[in-house]
Design a protein around this motif. Structure first.
Motif, mmCIF file in Angstrom:
data_model
loop_
_atom_site.group_PDB
_atom_site.id
_atom_site.type_symbol
_atom_site.label_atom_id
_atom_site.label_comp_id
_atom_site.label_asym_id
_atom_site.label_seq_id
_atom_site.Cartn_x
_atom_site.Cartn_y
_atom_site.Cartn_z
ATOM 1 N N ARG A 14 0.868 -1.182 0.000
ATOM 2 C CA ARG A 14 0.000 0.000 0.000
ATOM 3 C C ARG A 14 0.898 1.222 0.000
ATOM 4 N N THR A 16 1.705 5.324 0.054
ATOM 5 C CA THR A 16 1.154 6.532 0.646
ATOM 6 C C THR A 16 1.072 7.586 -0.453
ATOM 7 N N PRO A 37 -2.664 0.271 -4.636
ATOM 8 C CA PRO A 37 -3.507 1.284 -3.980
ATOM 9 C C PRO A 37 -2.665 2.322 -3.258
ATOM 10 N N CYS A 39 -3.012 4.738 -0.024
ATOM 11 C CA CYS A 39 -3.861 4.735 1.167
ATOM 12 C C CYS A 39 -3.431 5.825 2.135
ATOM 13 N N ASP A 40 -4.383 6.241 2.972
ATOM 14 C CA ASP A 40 -4.045 7.176 4.040
ATOM 15 C C ASP A 40 -3.425 6.387 5.187
ATOM 16 N N GLY A 43 -5.096 3.205 6.262
ATOM 17 C CA GLY A 43 -5.268 2.147 5.273
ATOM 18 C C GLY A 43 -6.467 2.347 4.366
ATOM 19 N N ALA A 44 -7.149 3.489 4.486
ATOM 20 C CA ALA A 44 -8.317 3.760 3.633
ATOM 21 C C ALA A 44 -7.845 4.135 2.227
ATOM 22 N N LEU A 45 -8.584 3.692 1.245
ATOM 23 C CA LEU A 45 -8.240 3.899 -0.155
ATOM 24 C C LEU A 45 -8.377 5.366 -0.557
ATOM 25 N N LEU A 105 -11.531 -4.104 -0.158
ATOM 26 C CA LEU A 105 -11.652 -3.446 1.142
ATOM 27 C C LEU A 105 -12.230 -4.386 2.187
ATOM 28 N N ALA A 109 -10.532 -0.328 5.099
ATOM 29 C CA ALA A 109 -9.107 -0.528 4.836
ATOM 30 C C ALA A 109 -8.866 -1.457 3.643
ATOM 31 N N VAL A 110 -7.867 -1.117 2.856
ATOM 32 C CA VAL A 110 -7.466 -1.949 1.730
ATOM 33 C C VAL A 110 -6.752 -3.186 2.267
#
Length: 147
Positions: A14, A16, A37, A39-40, A43-45, A105, A109-110
């Motif tokens: 993942r 950033t 992906p 992600c923040d 872990g959110a897409l 997801l 979270a991814v």
């Protein structure tokens, strides 16, 4: 019923939003997929970046592309799929959005990636009626009166 969890790739890197294109290229080279992906910190897409997008940036910008971050090339409106969703829903998402990959997801979270190649290789039994239900266009009540 085959689910996304049965076919997906777990543990994909993942990225950033602040990673460089060189960092993204290294991560892609270490994985066997062509999309990762972004992600923040939770872990959110945020979006996805593809190997093709990065290659195109380096071909067109040369060394200037080194100054770009992954967020500059990410597709923020990338479709995604839930871990427990059916393969039919994933196939419909891929068809509707004209993509060959979906971030998977688990909640927000991814947790992985599903590719059309994985679906093809697995050759899961597909419920055609369920697939059709996912790709049906919504009917407009105003237009229905004309038929």
């Amino acid at each position: 019923m085959t689910t996304v969890a049965d076919l997906m790739t777990l543990g994909v890197p993942r990225l950033t939003e602040h990673c460089t294109l060189e960092d993204a290229t290294r991560a892609l080279d270490q994985s066997d997929i062509d999309v990762l992906p972004l992600c923040d910190s939770d872990g959110a897409l945020l979006g996805v970046i593809t190997r093709q997008d990065i290659s195109r940036a380096f071909r067109s910008l040369g060394e200037l592309a080194s100054s770009l971050r992954a967020q500059h090339l990410m597709k923020p409106d990338a479709p995604s799929i839930g871990l427990r969703d059916s393969v039919e829903k994933a196939m419909a998402q891929m068809a509707i959005h004209q993509t060959q990959h979906l971030p998977v997801l688990d909640g927000a979270a991814v947790c992985g990636i599903l590719t059309s190649a994985q679906i093809g290789h697995a050759r899961p039994k597909v419920d055609i009626e369920e697939l059709i239900d996912y790709v049906k266009l919504p009917t407009d009540p105003a237009l229905a009166s004309f038929s």
